[in-house]
Scaffold this motif. Structure first.
Motif, PDB file in Angstrom:
ATOM      1  N   ILE A 192     -12.706  60.621 -55.558  1.00  0.00           N
ATOM      2  CA  ILE A 192     -13.953  61.287 -55.936  1.00  0.00           C
ATOM      3  C   ILE A 192     -14.806  60.302 -56.724  1.00  0.00           C
ATOM      4  CG2 ILE A 192     -14.976  63.202 -57.203  1.00  0.00           C
ATOM      5  CD1 ILE A 192     -12.462  64.808 -56.631  1.00  0.00           C
ATOM      6  N   ASP A 193     -15.973  59.961 -56.164  1.00  0.00           N
ATOM      7  CA  ASP A 193     -16.850  58.964 -56.751  1.00  0.00           C
ATOM      8  C   ASP A 193     -18.198  59.589 -57.103  1.00  0.00           C
ATOM      9  OD1 ASP A 193     -14.916  57.067 -55.978  1.00  0.00           O
ATOM     10  OD2 ASP A 193     -15.947  56.671 -54.077  1.00  0.00           O
ATOM     11  N   SER A 194     -18.850  59.014 -58.097  1.00  0.00           N
ATOM     12  CA  SER A 194     -20.258  59.292 -58.311  1.00  0.00           C
ATOM     13  C   SER A 194     -21.074  58.568 -57.241  1.00  0.00           C
ATOM     14  CB  SER A 194     -20.688  58.806 -59.696  1.00  0.00           C
ATOM     15  OG  SER A 194     -22.092  58.719 -59.792  1.00  0.00           O
ATOM     16  N   SER A 195     -22.208  59.152 -56.876  1.00  0.00           N
ATOM     17  CA  SER A 195     -23.076  58.490 -55.901  1.00  0.00           C
ATOM     18  C   SER A 195     -23.579  57.148 -56.416  1.00  0.00           C
ATOM     19  CB  SER A 195     -24.260  59.392 -55.546  1.00  0.00           C
ATOM     20  OG  SER A 195     -25.079  59.621 -56.681  1.00  0.00           O
ATOM     21  N   ALA A 196     -23.520  56.938 -57.742  1.00  0.00           N
ATOM     22  CA  ALA A 196     -23.953  55.658 -58.305  1.00  0.00           C
ATOM     23  C   ALA A 196     -23.137  54.497 -57.736  1.00  0.00           C
ATOM     24  CB  ALA A 196     -23.840  55.682 -59.829  1.00  0.00           C
ATOM     25  N   ALA A 197     -21.904  54.772 -57.365  1.00  0.00           N
ATOM     26  CA  ALA A 197     -21.055  53.736 -56.785  1.00  0.00           C
ATOM     27  C   ALA A 197     -21.391  53.476 -55.316  1.00  0.00           C
ATOM     28  CB  ALA A 197     -19.583  54.122 -56.918  1.00  0.00           C
ATOM     29  N   ALA A 203     -27.242  59.163 -43.566  1.00  0.00           N
ATOM     30  CA  ALA A 203     -27.873  57.843 -43.507  1.00  0.00           C
ATOM     31  C   ALA A 203     -27.480  56.982 -44.697  1.00  0.00           C
ATOM     32  CB  ALA A 203     -29.391  58.011 -43.439  1.00  0.00           C
ATOM     33  N   LEU A 204     -27.319  57.609 -45.860  1.00  0.00           N
ATOM     34  CA  LEU A 204     -27.054  56.857 -47.090  1.00  0.00           C
ATOM     35  C   LEU A 204     -25.576  56.592 -47.312  1.00  0.00           C
ATOM     36  CD1 LEU A 204     -28.273  55.686 -49.721  1.00  0.00           C
ATOM     37  CD2 LEU A 204     -27.977  57.952 -50.750  1.00  0.00           C
ATOM     38  N   PHE A 205     -24.732  57.613 -47.099  1.00  0.00           N
ATOM     39  CA  PHE A 205     -23.331  57.535 -47.492  1.00  0.00           C
ATOM     40  C   PHE A 205     -22.351  57.402 -46.323  1.00  0.00           C
ATOM     41  CE2 PHE A 205     -24.985  60.447 -51.019  1.00  0.00           C
ATOM     42  CZ  PHE A 205     -25.175  59.401 -51.902  1.00  0.00           C
ATOM     43  N   GLY A 206     -22.794  57.691 -45.107  1.00  0.00           N
ATOM     44  CA  GLY A 206     -21.870  57.659 -43.974  1.00  0.00           C
ATOM     45  C   GLY A 206     -21.361  56.254 -43.687  1.00  0.00           C
ATOM     46  N   ARG A 207     -20.099  56.168 -43.266  1.00  0.00           N
ATOM     47  CA  ARG A 207     -19.502  54.885 -42.923  1.00  0.00           C
ATOM     48  C   ARG A 207     -18.661  55.030 -41.659  1.00  0.00           C
ATOM     49  NH1 ARG A 207     -22.699  53.694 -45.919  1.00  0.00           N
ATOM     50  NH2 ARG A 207     -22.662  52.310 -47.743  1.00  0.00           N
ATOM     51  N   SER A 208     -18.865  54.127 -40.714  1.00  0.00           N
ATOM     52  CA  SER A 208     -18.086  54.135 -39.483  1.00  0.00           C
ATOM     53  C   SER A 208     -16.609  53.934 -39.804  1.00  0.00           C
ATOM     54  CB  SER A 208     -18.582  53.016 -38.562  1.00  0.00           C
ATOM     55  OG  SER A 208     -17.810  52.957 -37.388  1.00  0.00           O
ATOM     56  N   GLY A 209     -15.767  54.763 -39.184  1.00  0.00           N
ATOM     57  CA  GLY A 209     -14.329  54.623 -39.338  1.00  0.00           C
ATOM     58  C   GLY A 209     -13.746  55.345 -40.528  1.00  0.00           C
ATOM     59  N   GLU A 210     -14.578  55.991 -41.365  1.00  0.00           N
ATOM     60  CA  GLU A 210     -14.055  56.718 -42.528  1.00  0.00           C
ATOM     61  C   GLU A 210     -14.744  58.073 -42.645  1.00  0.00           C
ATOM     62  OE1 GLU A 210     -13.117  56.052 -47.272  1.00  0.00           O
ATOM     63  OE2 GLU A 210     -15.003  55.261 -46.499  1.00  0.00           O
TER      64      GLU A 210
END
Length: 371
Positions: A320-325, A155-162
């Motif tokens: 690789i990203d921090s969730s802060a981004a 719900a938080l991080f998912g993105r359609s197409g990626e």
């Protein structure tokens, strides 16, 4: 009026309690974040109760649960003060409890998962409804009871197409696989993260953790030891799977250490443990989601610069990203997930994902203790 929920999380790292006040109204909004460290005596007792002791365990566990509830209540008071909110403005709080045994499917075909908590005391201390015991219904339905965060990660991080993945580096590392199409969200525990690193650092340096991974970065990986550690059968088990201190505890590490490892500089073992975490997480991602090109990291391990560097080396071509981004600082993600699970329970909506836990189907998770 938007409903507010509190989420509380004390994880496998056993460093303390993180809490948030959050709202879920077409997205995720965190209104306050607070944390309280465990005092040394409670931390030592919770750590000891992770392994069979044979000395009045039921009595000790009950008192540790009371102590944990008081730490939870202290975080709640901080959150309400910080947000300028009265207790009556909170719909419910999700209090996960402290996992001390996790043996789903073992012994009798059902097994168990055990989180110390005293939700009745917590409700008395705070005047708030307490949602708790999120894992046991999933275990009763044939699941692992963990991980429960993949649905929230989606719900938080998912993105359609990626195609994406989220990696939580707490005491244990767990991975959520978030497809960019209509494929199923999956998740599982990769293996140890901070639990063994913190143990070895405390044993040899007397500090609770290796700040920034600087001590590990000063050492050299011991290849033979790394291969012995990676030979642990858990790493080759099919998913869904979950683990914890029941397997990855100090005795597990000790049985893999040979005389030449013990004679080496201790920072070399620390470097090897960091490499173990990076290698096992990277291998899990390559095996189960080879097309992922973005990994979002949360949990305390996101602040370990050495561990993040090792992950980057192991996963060339993956951003690789921090969730802060991506909307939430690393230390807030899991607490917010349990606020979200409290919201799901109050709404009567499922909180598990069978593809992540192995349960027979979707289930409403948890029990609610009224204020």
């Amino acid at each position: 009026m938007t409903a507010l929920f509190i989420g509380l999380m004390s994880g496998t790292s056993l460093d303390g309690v993180d809490g948030v006040i959050a709202a879920f109204d077409g997205g995720v909004t965190v209104h306050a974040h607070a944390s309280v460290d465990f005092d040394a005596a409670l931390r030592a007792e919770l750590l000891a109760l992770n392994q069979p002791q044979g000395v009045d365990e039921l009595h000790r566990a009950a008192l540790a649960a009371n102590g944990l509830a008081r730490h939870y209540a202290a975080v709640v008071r901080q959150l309400l003060d910080q947000a300028g909110r009265a207790a009556g403005s909170i719909r419910a709080m999700g209090a996960h409890g402290q996992t001390v045994r996790h043996r789903p499917g073992a012994f009798d075909g059902t097994g168990y998962t055990l989180q110390l908590n005293n939700p009745a005391l917590l409700a008395e201390l705070t005047g708030l409804p307490v949602a708790c015991d999120f894992r046991s219904r999933d275990v009763a339905a044939g699941g692992q009871g963990a991980p429960l965060v993949p649905a929230f990660h989606a719900a938080l991080f998912g993105r359609s197409g990626e195609d994406r993945a989220a990696l939580n580096l707490g005491g244990i590392a767990n991975l959520s696989l978030l497809p960019g199409d209509d494929g199923p969200v999956r998740g599982f525990d990769c293996g140890p993260a901070n639990a063994l690193l913190d143990h070895w650092c405390h044993l040899h340096r007397g500090t609770a953790f290796d700040a920034g991974g600087a001590w590990a970065a000063s050492g050299s990986v011991r290849p033979a030891l790394l291969q012995r550690l990676l030979a642990e059968p858990y790493f080759a088990q099919p998913i869904p799977k979950s683990t914890g201190r029941d397997l990855f505890h100090p005795q597990w590490l000790a049985q893999h250490l040979q005389p030449d490892d013990l004679a080496a500089n201790p920072c070399d073992v620390q470097a090897t443990l960091a490499e173990l975490t990076a290698r096992s997480c990277a291998e899990a991602l390559r095996l189960h989601a080879p097309g992922v090109r973005r990994l979002i990291v949360c949990g305390g391990g996101a602040a370990n610069d050495d561990l993040m560097r090792r992950l980057t080396q192991q996963l060339p071509g993956v951003a690789i990203d921090s969730s802060a981004a991506h909307g939430l600082p690393p230390q807030q993600v899991e607490a917010t997930a349990f606020a979200w699970l409290a919201q799901r329970l109050v709404a009567g909506e499922p909180g598990n994902l069978p593809m992540a836990t192995g349960a027979r189907g979707l289930r409403v998770l948890g029990a609610l203790y009224p204020a």
